[in-house]
Design an enzyme around this catalytic site. Structure first.
Site, PDB file in Angstrom:
ATOM      1  N   TYR A  48      53.743  32.621  30.902  1.00  0.00           N
ATOM      2  CA  TYR A  48      53.351  32.618  32.149  1.00  0.00           C
ATOM      3  C   TYR A  48      53.048  31.140  32.594  1.00  0.00           C
ATOM      4  CZ  TYR A  48      50.262  33.678  36.243  1.00  0.00           C
ATOM      5  OH  TYR A  48      49.506  33.408  37.367  1.00  0.00           O
TER       6      TYR A  48
ATOM      7  N   SER B  96      48.339  28.014  38.972  1.00  0.00           N
ATOM      8  CA  SER B  96      47.371  28.731  38.419  1.00  0.00           C
ATOM      9  C   SER B  96      46.362  27.886  37.968  1.00  0.00           C
ATOM     10  CB  SER B  96      47.779  29.797  37.500  1.00  0.00           C
ATOM     11  OG  SER B  96      46.885  30.572  36.765  1.00  0.00           O
TER      12      SER B  96
HETATM   13  P1  NAD Z   1      49.701  40.577  43.676  1.00  0.00           P
HETATM   14  O1  NAD Z   1      50.081  41.497  42.547  1.00  0.00           O
HETATM   15  O2  NAD Z   1      48.912  40.932  44.849  1.00  0.00           O
HETATM   16  O3  NAD Z   1      50.817  39.432  44.403  1.00  0.00           O
HETATM   17  C1  NAD Z   1      51.853  39.348  43.534  1.00  0.00           C
HETATM   18  C2  NAD Z   1      53.143  39.487  44.442  1.00  0.00           C
HETATM   19  O4  NAD Z   1      54.270  39.189  43.914  1.00  0.00           O
HETATM   20  C3  NAD Z   1      53.438  41.237  44.403  1.00  0.00           C
HETATM   21  O5  NAD Z   1      52.739  41.616  45.241  1.00  0.00           O
HETATM   22  C4  NAD Z   1      54.874  41.163  44.557  1.00  0.00           C
HETATM   23  O6  NAD Z   1      55.329  41.401  46.147  1.00  0.00           O
HETATM   24  C5  NAD Z   1      55.302  39.760  44.209  1.00  0.00           C
HETATM   25  N1  NAD Z   1      56.429  40.182  43.280  1.00  0.00           N
HETATM   26  C6  NAD Z   1      56.470  40.479  41.881  1.00  0.00           C
HETATM   27  N2  NAD Z   1      57.408  40.402  41.412  1.00  0.00           N
HETATM   28  C7  NAD Z   1      58.562  40.116  42.472  1.00  0.00           C
HETATM   29  C8  NAD Z   1      59.920  40.142  42.677  1.00  0.00           C
HETATM   30  N3  NAD Z   1      60.755  40.525  41.571  1.00  0.00           N
HETATM   31  N4  NAD Z   1      60.635  40.143  43.907  1.00  0.00           N
HETATM   32  C9  NAD Z   1      59.635  39.646  45.089  1.00  0.00           C
HETATM   33  N5  NAD Z   1      58.448  39.601  44.836  1.00  0.00           N
HETATM   34  C10 NAD Z   1      57.612  39.961  43.533  1.00  0.00           C
HETATM   35  O7  NAD Z   1      48.762  39.593  42.894  1.00  0.00           O
HETATM   36  P2  NAD Z   1      48.300  37.972  43.324  1.00  0.00           P
HETATM   37  O8  NAD Z   1      47.105  37.638  42.273  1.00  0.00           O
HETATM   38  O9  NAD Z   1      47.785  37.938  44.851  1.00  0.00           O
HETATM   39  O10 NAD Z   1      49.401  37.119  42.890  1.00  0.00           O
HETATM   40  C11 NAD Z   1      49.906  36.168  43.761  1.00  0.00           C
HETATM   41  C12 NAD Z   1      50.188  34.848  43.032  1.00  0.00           C
HETATM   42  O11 NAD Z   1      48.827  34.157  42.533  1.00  0.00           O
HETATM   43  C13 NAD Z   1      51.035  34.899  41.752  1.00  0.00           C
HETATM   44  O12 NAD Z   1      51.871  33.824  41.658  1.00  0.00           O
HETATM   45  C14 NAD Z   1      50.076  34.730  40.862  1.00  0.00           C
HETATM   46  O13 NAD Z   1      50.675  34.106  39.469  1.00  0.00           O
HETATM   47  C15 NAD Z   1      49.043  33.815  41.214  1.00  0.00           C
HETATM   48  N6  NAD Z   1      47.759  33.556  40.568  1.00  0.00           N
HETATM   49  C16 NAD Z   1      46.769  34.768  40.590  1.00  0.00           C
HETATM   50  C17 NAD Z   1      45.769  34.836  40.082  1.00  0.00           C
HETATM   51  C18 NAD Z   1      44.931  36.048  39.878  1.00  0.00           C
HETATM   52  O14 NAD Z   1      44.188  35.879  39.101  1.00  0.00           O
HETATM   53  N7  NAD Z   1      45.105  36.996  40.740  1.00  0.00           N
HETATM   54  C19 NAD Z   1      45.353  33.777  39.322  1.00  0.00           C
HETATM   55  C20 NAD Z   1      46.141  32.478  39.286  1.00  0.00           C
HETATM   56  C21 NAD Z   1      47.596  32.439  39.981  1.00  0.00           C
END
Ligand code: NAD
Ligand code: MG
Length: 297
Positions: free
Chosen positions: A203, A190
């Site tokens: 985080y 991230s």
């Molecule tokens: P999202 O909520 O769609 O995806 C996150 C997924 O993590 C969930 O759908 C779930 O399936 C999984 N998850 C959560 N807890 C879990 C557990 N205990 N066991 C198994 N699976 C679990 O959101 P996203 O934004 O697509 O997130 C995906 C990744 O991207 C994450 O690692 C997040 O930190 C990273 N990220 C997101 C952003 C943003 O702005 N959305 C920015 C930087 C990084």
């Protein structure tokens, strides 16, 4: 939302910009409950056989970035194992149907990836049901907000470390047994891992660890012919946000970037495709930032 991803368009107004309506969700949230709805490339991603014949496991594949990656991988010719939480089964089914519509095999493996045995089993089951494994994409993660060190909670942090960091080691160790030279691992860091926000310190530490793992493990696994790379998203319009941050942040989400808007999952999937594909044969240990113009390095 867009008809295809190849005709040039102004990225500034390609997708919705703030102000967004206030919205909050419980647990990990769902994409269909978001307003506006995220774009995972369902109608726009066009494949070119860049991952033809490959077998990939994608975690967090029900929604957000993981779902967009799963759809793109399938359109590029990969069979895909999809992991997500039990409670996310309806969205997991939906992602699986897009993979199948692309003519590829979808394997659904719900599990809690903060657990070591469950994480190993997901990798082994993916390899068994796909008939091998050569791409591991780790997207699952949580993002608790903690405004003050006075509220630091050891249990919350332990859980976060297990899911965001330990899981990477467990899955990499398990996947290595199934991998042959040419395999690829992709992590999800991230911008927070480089520029932490005050309410996301816990985080951000995990995301810095993920980028560091990527650099180190790439060197360790080079001799096995396994590439390890990462993607560092800026603000992306996914259920992670309304289920983690308060409304005052949702309303202006993405505003701080030079584009003035958040990214959509469809706008980051091709970065994972590139890193997974043989096109990136000389790239390992890198984390690519996808942040709407926000400079990091
Ligand atoms: P999202 O909520 O769609 O995806 C996150 C997924 O993590 C969930 O759908 C779930 O399936 C999984 N998850 C959560 N807890 C879990 C557990 N205990 N066991 C198994 N699976 C679990 O959101 P996203 O934004 O697509 O997130 C995906 C990744 O991207 C994450 O690692 C997040 O930190 C990273 N990220 C997101 C952003 C943003 O702005 N959305 C920015 C930087 C990084
Ligand atoms: Mg989800």
């Amino acid at each position: 939302m867009t008809s295809d991803i190849y005709s040039p368009k102004n990225p500034i107004d390609l997708y919705p910009a703030p102000p967004f309506k206030p919205q909050q969700q419980d647990d990990t949230g769902t994409a269909p409950a978001m307003d506006p709805k995220p774009d995972h490339g369902e109608e726009s991603y066009i494949g070119h056989g860049r991952l033809a014949g490959r077998k990939a496991l994608v975690t967090g594949a029900d929604s957000g970035i993981g779902r967009a990656v799963a759809i793109a991988f399938a359109r590029e010719g990969a069979d895909v194992a999809l992991s997500y939480l039990d409670v996310e089964q309806p969205e997991g089914d939906s992602t699986a149907s897009w993979v199948e519509k692309a003519g590829q095999k979808a394997v659904q493996l719900p599990a809690d990836l903060s657990d070591e045995q469950a994480s190993i089993k997901v990798v082994d089951d993916a390899a068994e049901q796909l008939g091998g494994l050569d791409i591991l994409v780790m997207v699952a993660g949580e993002m608790p907000t903690v405004d003050s060190i006075d509220d630091f909670d050891t249990e919350t942090f332990d859980h976060l470390l297990r899911l965001n960091v330990h899981n990477m080691f467990w899955m990499t160790k398990a996947a290595k047994k199934h991998f042959a030279p040419g395999a690829a691992i992709i992590t999800t860091s991230s911008v927070q891992g480089f520029h932490p926000s005050p309410a996301l310190v816990e985080y951000a530490v995990t995301k810095a660890g993920i980028a560091n793992f990527t650099r180190g493990m790439a060197q360790q696994l080079a001799q096995d012919g396994i590439r390890v790379n990462g993607v560092a998203p800026g603000p992306f319009w996914t259920p992670l946000q309304p289920s983690s941050v308060p409304n005052e942040k949702i309303e202006v989400f993405g505003e701080e970037t030079p584009y003035g808007r958040p990214g959509q999952p469809a706008e980051i999937a091709s970065t994972y495709v590139y890193l997974a594909s043989q096109e990136a044969s000389y790239t390992s240990g890198e984390t690519i930032v996808v942040s709407g113009g926000e400079p990091l390095h």
